[in-house]
Design a protein around this motif. Sequence first.
Motif, PDB file in Angstrom:
ATOM      1  N   UNK A 120       1.133  -1.486   0.095  1.00 32.23           N
ATOM      2  CA  UNK A 120      -0.026  -0.080  -0.140  1.00 32.23           C
ATOM      3  C   UNK A 120       0.762   1.300   0.033  1.00 32.23           C
ATOM      4  N   UNK A 121       0.811   1.933  -1.329  1.00 38.06           N
ATOM      5  CA  UNK A 121       1.285   3.561  -0.756  1.00 38.06           C
ATOM      6  C   UNK A 121       1.030   4.318   0.403  1.00 38.06           C
ATOM      7  N   UNK A 122       1.685   4.544   0.922  1.00 32.90           N
ATOM      8  CA  UNK A 122       1.599   5.477   1.917  1.00 32.90           C
ATOM      9  C   UNK A 122       1.898   4.437   3.220  1.00 32.90           C
ATOM     10  N   UNK A 123       1.951   3.271   3.250  1.00 34.26           N
ATOM     11  CA  UNK A 123       1.981   2.004   4.166  1.00 34.26           C
ATOM     12  C   UNK A 123       3.864   2.542   5.327  1.00 34.26           C
ATOM     13  N   UNK A 124       4.239   2.408   6.065  1.00 40.99           N
ATOM     14  CA  UNK A 124       5.273   2.810   6.777  1.00 40.99           C
ATOM     15  C   UNK A 124       5.797   1.458   7.447  1.00 40.99           C
ATOM     16  N   UNK A 125       6.804   0.881   6.660  1.00 42.81           N
ATOM     17  CA  UNK A 125       7.183   0.237   6.827  1.00 42.81           C
ATOM     18  C   UNK A 125       7.341  -0.047   8.095  1.00 42.81           C
ATOM     19  N   UNK A 126       7.002  -2.114   8.704  1.00 44.76           N
ATOM     20  CA  UNK A 126       7.192  -2.091  10.265  1.00 44.76           C
ATOM     21  C   UNK A 126       8.516  -1.679  11.208  1.00 44.76           C
ATOM     22  N   UNK A 127       9.543  -1.819  10.505  1.00 45.86           N
ATOM     23  CA  UNK A 127      10.381  -1.542  11.931  1.00 45.86           C
ATOM     24  C   UNK A 127      10.036  -0.001  11.853  1.00 45.86           C
ATOM     25  N   UNK A 128       9.950   0.684  10.823  1.00 47.17           N
ATOM     26  CA  UNK A 128       9.911   1.656  11.214  1.00 47.17           C
ATOM     27  C   UNK A 128       8.859   2.696  12.172  1.00 47.17           C
ATOM     28  N   UNK A 129       7.848   1.572  11.676  1.00 45.59           N
ATOM     29  CA  UNK A 129       6.153   1.629  12.556  1.00 45.59           C
ATOM     30  C   UNK A 129       6.172   1.018  14.257  1.00 45.59           C
ATOM     31  N   UNK A 130       7.632  -0.002  14.815  1.00 46.51           N
ATOM     32  CA  UNK A 130       7.952  -0.269  16.117  1.00 46.51           C
ATOM     33  C   UNK A 130       8.978   0.689  16.602  1.00 46.51           C
ATOM     34  N   UNK A 131       9.553   1.358  15.679  1.00 46.01           N
ATOM     35  CA  UNK A 131      10.370   2.128  16.483  1.00 46.01           C
ATOM     36  C   UNK A 131       9.959   3.324  16.730  1.00 46.01           C
ATOM     37  N   UNK A 132       9.015   4.000  16.836  1.00 49.27           N
ATOM     38  CA  UNK A 132       7.903   4.840  16.775  1.00 49.27           C
ATOM     39  C   UNK A 132       7.144   4.599  18.154  1.00 49.27           C
ATOM     40  N   UNK A 268       1.943  -9.236  18.253  1.00 46.98           N
ATOM     41  CA  UNK A 268       3.030  -9.271  19.129  1.00 46.98           C
ATOM     42  C   UNK A 268       4.226  -9.449  19.808  1.00 46.98           C
ATOM     43  N   UNK A 269       4.367 -10.375  19.074  1.00 46.68           N
ATOM     44  CA  UNK A 269       5.923 -11.325  19.120  1.00 46.68           C
ATOM     45  C   UNK A 269       6.827 -10.354  18.490  1.00 46.68           C
ATOM     46  N   UNK A 270       6.467 -10.152  17.348  1.00 47.04           N
ATOM     47  CA  UNK A 270       7.091  -9.138  16.184  1.00 47.04           C
ATOM     48  C   UNK A 270       7.455  -7.900  17.299  1.00 47.04           C
ATOM     49  N   UNK A 271       6.488  -7.641  18.277  1.00 49.45           N
ATOM     50  CA  UNK A 271       7.131  -6.363  18.941  1.00 49.45           C
ATOM     51  C   UNK A 271       7.835  -6.375  19.706  1.00 49.45           C
ATOM     52  N   UNK A 272       7.525  -7.740  20.460  1.00 46.78           N
ATOM     53  CA  UNK A 272       8.757  -7.701  21.791  1.00 46.78           C
ATOM     54  C   UNK A 272       9.966  -8.401  21.791  1.00 46.78           C
ATOM     55  N   UNK A 273       9.565  -8.372  20.459  1.00 46.50           N
ATOM     56  CA  UNK A 273      10.999  -9.000  19.623  1.00 46.50           C
ATOM     57  C   UNK A 273      12.232  -7.587  19.671  1.00 46.50           C
ATOM     58  N   UNK A 274      11.520  -6.893  18.905  1.00 41.63           N
ATOM     59  CA  UNK A 274      12.147  -5.533  18.417  1.00 41.63           C
ATOM     60  C   UNK A 274      12.412  -4.794  19.723  1.00 41.63           C
ATOM     61  N   UNK A 275      11.392  -4.378  20.639  1.00 37.23           N
ATOM     62  CA  UNK A 275      11.419  -4.298  22.107  1.00 37.23           C
ATOM     63  C   UNK A 275      12.921  -4.626  22.942  1.00 37.23           C
ATOM     64  N   UNK A 276      13.419  -5.608  22.960  1.00 39.03           N
ATOM     65  CA  UNK A 276      14.269  -6.720  23.427  1.00 39.03           C
ATOM     66  C   UNK A 276      15.415  -5.801  22.831  1.00 39.03           C
ATOM     67  N   UNK A 277      15.723  -6.315  21.400  1.00 37.17           N
ATOM     68  CA  UNK A 277      16.663  -5.536  21.511  1.00 37.17           C
ATOM     69  C   UNK A 277      16.866  -4.001  21.511  1.00 37.17           C
ATOM     70  N   UNK A 278      15.527  -3.413  21.158  1.00 34.12           N
ATOM     71  CA  UNK A 278      15.684  -1.805  21.662  1.00 34.12           C
ATOM     72  C   UNK A 278      16.280  -1.622  22.876  1.00 34.12           C
TER      73      UNK A 278
END
Length: 481
Positions: A120-132, A268-278
Amino acid sequence: MKTCLAAALLALSPCVLNAGPLDNKIGEMAAAPGIKNAVWGLSVKDAATGKVILERDPRRNLVPASILKVFVTAAALDKLGPERSFSTRLYYDGAISNGFLNGNIYIKGGGDPSLGSQLVKGAAPLDEVFGAWAAAIKKAGINVINGAVVGDESAFESVQPGSWAWEDIGNYYAAQPSALTVNDGLYKLYLKPSEKEGGEAAVLRTEPYIDGLKFENHMKTGPAGSGDNGYIFAFPGQYQAVLRGSIPRGSPEFAIKGALPDPALFAAQSFSYYLAKAGVNSNKKAFKGALPPGSGGVLLAETASAPLKNVVRVTNKRSFNLYAELLLRQLGLQRGSGTPDAGLAAVRAYLAENGADVSELDLEDACGLSSRDTVKAENFTDILRAVSKKKYYAEFAESLVYPGDPDATGHVRAMGKGTGLEKNLRLKSGSLNGVRSYTGYLKTKKGRTLVFTSIINGYSTAPAVIDKMHETLLLALYAGD
């Protein structure tokens, strides 16, 4: 057989259109081998006046396949508006003390099809969303979560229709319509073809990684150039999938696409993994659940979707089933319930408001994957004619495929390319086993806009022959105004 069909097609060519009534030529086509025992509904009308230009059994109830998506996309543009966006919200419950959250983080889905979408045009990448989101959590003073990340899909009923085929469930085009959908509801499964035809293809990896997903592998290697004939068999929520079918020989690896087993849990799992790395760790494993009512959940962040018109564009151009089903539930939510039944009631009401005969309409889904959907060809023609007079017509027409369309997928992308149809045709197509369908707009050589629908059920000739037949028919209509 080919000679007989070619003669029927030739009779329809623009140069002989004036030799006799077009209805007679349609009759010749319908009598061709491979088509004569099929059921064909055809409806062509003048968009401005509603005058019938051509028809054949226009009120016959037929299985429409993916052209059904024009109903839900038109209804969504009408009831929600082209610029409408959907929000995903991040909450926490409990209390924060010295950097510790004694509670959970909740990702509350709002049915955004574009969350982390690659389409979808204008959709932010998932990593960018998780970063915010991670930044918002840290800004709130949370360094450790004495709880878990929770995926909340409670806004919608995410179950698939029971009439969808078993061989479809588990594949990306039959994904669960979860209110918390990320990554377009899919994963890619990479396999290594055998060096010899008929040999077993080896499982390499999935992208993205899905915790706990296992495969019972029966995938074979087909001839070079044979394409994707692989299927993933798995129920929703099932992490033991069965692979059958074949992938082509000749490449180091080949990817097929599967449906995420549990979209909200994956988010939920993907964001939890992202948070751990952060640097923000959770003491409990991510799970799927809902923010308890009255829990005093505190809003941390809100992410808006891309505009609805961008979602509609992908839904029709790429015939993306998941988006159609999510839009259906959004329409239901407008009526107070994010269920498929409420959404189908909203679609039916929209069709009736705009002049379609819904007395015999039977819909099981919004995307057309069910073989139990039955619609009249004239229903589509009447609705597209009504849409041509709406303020959102430009956004709707833009979502349809044109000859040579680089953003489209499927068998009609090249239909009419290099002909007079190239700048004058917009259509949506559909296909299931034994079903071919087409609906859209055609601007004739003299500038008149026609609305057309053709649905064929039960043909036995090659699908490419059906496509060619319709290209010839559309050329005749284009030149014969």
